[in-house]
Write a protein that holds these residues in place. Structure first.
Motif, PDB file in Angstrom:
ATOM      1  N   ALA A   1      -3.554   7.768   6.699  1.00 16.40           N
ATOM      2  CA  ALA A   1      -3.987   7.653   8.460  1.00 16.40           C
ATOM      3  C   ALA A   1      -4.955   8.259   9.020  1.00 16.40           C
TER       4      ALA A   1
ATOM      5  N   SER B   1      -4.985  12.957  11.317  1.00 12.20           N
ATOM      6  CA  SER B   1      -5.308  12.179   9.654  1.00 12.20           C
ATOM      7  C   SER B   1      -4.002  12.173   9.788  1.00 12.20           C
TER       8      SER B   1
ATOM      9  N   HIS C   1       1.246  -1.344   0.303  1.00  7.65           N
ATOM     10  CA  HIS C   1       0.040   0.117  -0.158  1.00  7.65           C
ATOM     11  C   HIS C   1       0.858   1.144   0.368  1.00  7.65           C
ATOM     12  N   HIS C   2       2.128   0.931   0.515  1.00  9.63           N
ATOM     13  CA  HIS C   2       3.205   2.621   0.691  1.00  9.63           C
ATOM     14  C   HIS C   2       3.947   2.655  -0.142  1.00  9.63           C
TER      15      HIS C   2
ATOM     16  N   THR D   1      -7.805  -2.091   3.552  1.00  4.24           N
ATOM     17  CA  THR D   1      -7.985  -2.270   5.517  1.00  4.24           C
ATOM     18  C   THR D   1      -9.157  -3.485   5.353  1.00  4.24           C
TER      19      THR D   1
ATOM     20  N   LYS E   1      -5.667   8.452  13.035  1.00  2.00           N
ATOM     21  CA  LYS E   1      -6.193   7.342  14.566  1.00  2.00           C
ATOM     22  C   LYS E   1      -6.567   8.237  15.833  1.00  2.00           C
TER      23      LYS E   1
ATOM     24  N   THR F   1      -8.773   4.107   2.034  1.00  2.63           N
ATOM     25  CA  THR F   1      -7.330   3.566   2.372  1.00  2.63           C
ATOM     26  C   THR F   1      -7.625   2.824   3.619  1.00  2.63           C
ATOM     27  N   THR F   2      -7.903   3.546   4.342  1.00  5.41           N
ATOM     28  CA  THR F   2      -7.617   2.984   6.031  1.00  5.41           C
ATOM     29  C   THR F   2      -9.864   3.309   6.464  1.00  5.41           C
TER      30      THR F   2
ATOM     31  N   ASP G   1       1.804   7.958   8.639  1.00  3.15           N
ATOM     32  CA  ASP G   1       1.486   6.542   9.668  1.00  3.15           C
ATOM     33  C   ASP G   1       1.537   8.006  10.785  1.00  3.15           C
TER      34      ASP G   1
ATOM     35  N   THR H   1     -13.599   6.483   8.341  1.00  6.88           N
ATOM     36  CA  THR H   1     -12.703   6.148   7.426  1.00  6.88           C
ATOM     37  C   THR H   1     -11.934   6.822   6.514  1.00  6.88           C
TER      38      THR H   1
ATOM     39  N   CYS I   1     -10.521   2.944  11.245  1.00  3.50           N
ATOM     40  CA  CYS I   1      -9.559   2.783  12.233  1.00  3.50           C
ATOM     41  C   CYS I   1     -11.262   3.415  13.708  1.00  3.50           C
TER      42      CYS I   1
END
Length: 357
Positions: free
Chosen positions: A251, A263, A22-23, A161, A253, A209-210, A293, A222, A212
């Motif tokens: 990213a 983000s 992904h990265h 993900t 969290k 893409t992510t 990240d 999302t 959490c």
């Protein structure tokens, strides 16, 4: 047949995503401007690059099965080619008939060298593994019966993900089909979270893409390629849409308290969001390359890492980082970090991904 560099780049980009890089995929996508392409990704089938390569190998095998005078070799004389075989100059001499013709044109010493190499290769291919190898495989193998495996099907494209809900048996997943999905393992119907077009987006691509979950599992965040972060409850109802990033959100969290969402985006910035108000708490532009990240330490301190090889440790209310970690020298490779922060000290694992160029 004709093709463009944009088409090649898009297929390589899709291959990286499908393979879990992904990265590398997002870095390659930014450098090759894949997001500006007019190609409709939903029309490209999974495994497109591998499929094209396989067809190319079949074509080369057909070529090698025909002699110079136009005769087709017997099926038993045709040996399958590997990808490396097809790329080497001597792939035309893989068949016994063609090899015999080639040996007639070569000196006795080179013919003997070829035979010696072929004998060594055959010996290696036919040799049996050592007894200890068979013992280790038998000892460590523990097949999982099919009745213990649950397969969740429904996405129309690659799944990028997924994340478990910390309070319930729910899995959230994000895909390039522009949806996230909530899978309840009690047999309830899957809940689809559509990522509708973002009016402030610079791109129509809405790959998720992510994903959490917050600490108590009541809210799911999302991130999407359209630059928006979205917040949903566990029943799939959209609560907030957070628009500020000028590129894909890579990213997300939650802090421990659950009142702030952090983000990181390809636009080189990190943003702390006040979730209740749906507004930007603080915007940080401290990196020179995409942020890939992020992670919190407590409720007010966080770290972010980027392809610029730096880690920035920041605190809410401070415009400058309280610590910058530099010193990584990376050549011909990209680097990303998995961050774990304890008492404002960072321990990070380095993973190196091949740079495509």
């Amino acid at each position: 047949m004709t093709f463009t560099s944009d088409e090649v780049n898009f297929i390589v980009y899709r291959y990286l995503l499908e393979s879990g890089f992904h990265h590398s995929a997002f870095t390659f996508g930014q450098e090759s401007h894949v997001h500006q392409s007019s190609i409709n990704g939903t029309l490209i089938p999974p495994g497109a690059l591998i499929g094209i390569i396989q067809k190319g190998l079949q074509y080369v095998e057909v070529e090698t099965s025909i002699t110079e005078d136009g005769k087709i070799l017997d099926e038993k004389q045709i040996q399958p080619l590997s990808l490396v075989d097809a790329l080497t100059h001597d792939c035309m001499f893989r068949s016994p008939v063609a090899k015999e013709t080639t040996e007639e044109r070569q000196s006795p010493s080179s013919v003997e060298a070829i035979k010696t190499k072929d004998d060594a290769t055959k010996a290696e291919e036919t040799s049996e593994p050592m007894e200890v190898d068979r013992h280790i495989v038998a000892k460590n193998s523990s097949p999982i019966s099919s009745d213990r495996v649950t397969t969740l099907k429904g996405h129309q494209s690659e799944v990028f993900t997924c994340a478990w809900c910390p309070s319930d048996d729910i899995i959230a997943s994000g895909s390039s089909d522009s949806t996230a999905r909530l899978w309840k393992l009690d047999g309830s119907p899957v809940i689809v979270l559509p990522h509708e077009s973002n009016i402030n987006s610079i791109d129509s691509n809405r790959d998720v893409t992510t994903v959490c979950w917050n600490g108590d599992g009541s809210l799911l965040a999302t991130g999407s390629y359209d630059g928006a972060a979205r917040i949903w409850d566990k029943n799939g109802r959209l609560q907030k849409t957070l628009n500020k990033h000028q590129g894909p959100v890579f990213a997300l969290k939650w802090n421990k308290k659950g009142n702030y969402l952090l983000s990181g985006g390809v636009d080189k910035t990190t943003i702390v969001w006040d979730v209740q108000l749906g507004e930007v708490k603080q915007h940080f532009a401290l990196h020179n390359d995409p942020v890939i990240d992020v992670d919190w330490q407590g409720n007010n301190c966080f770290a972010s890492c980027s392809t610029d090889k730096n880690i920035q440790v920041c605190k809410l209310g401070s415009e400058k980082p309280i610590q910058t970690f530099t010193g990584h020298q990376v050549s011909h490779q990209w680097m990303f970090f998995s961050l774990f922060i304890t008492n404002c000290c960072i321990v990070f694992n380095l993973f190196y991904l091949l740079c495509f160029y």
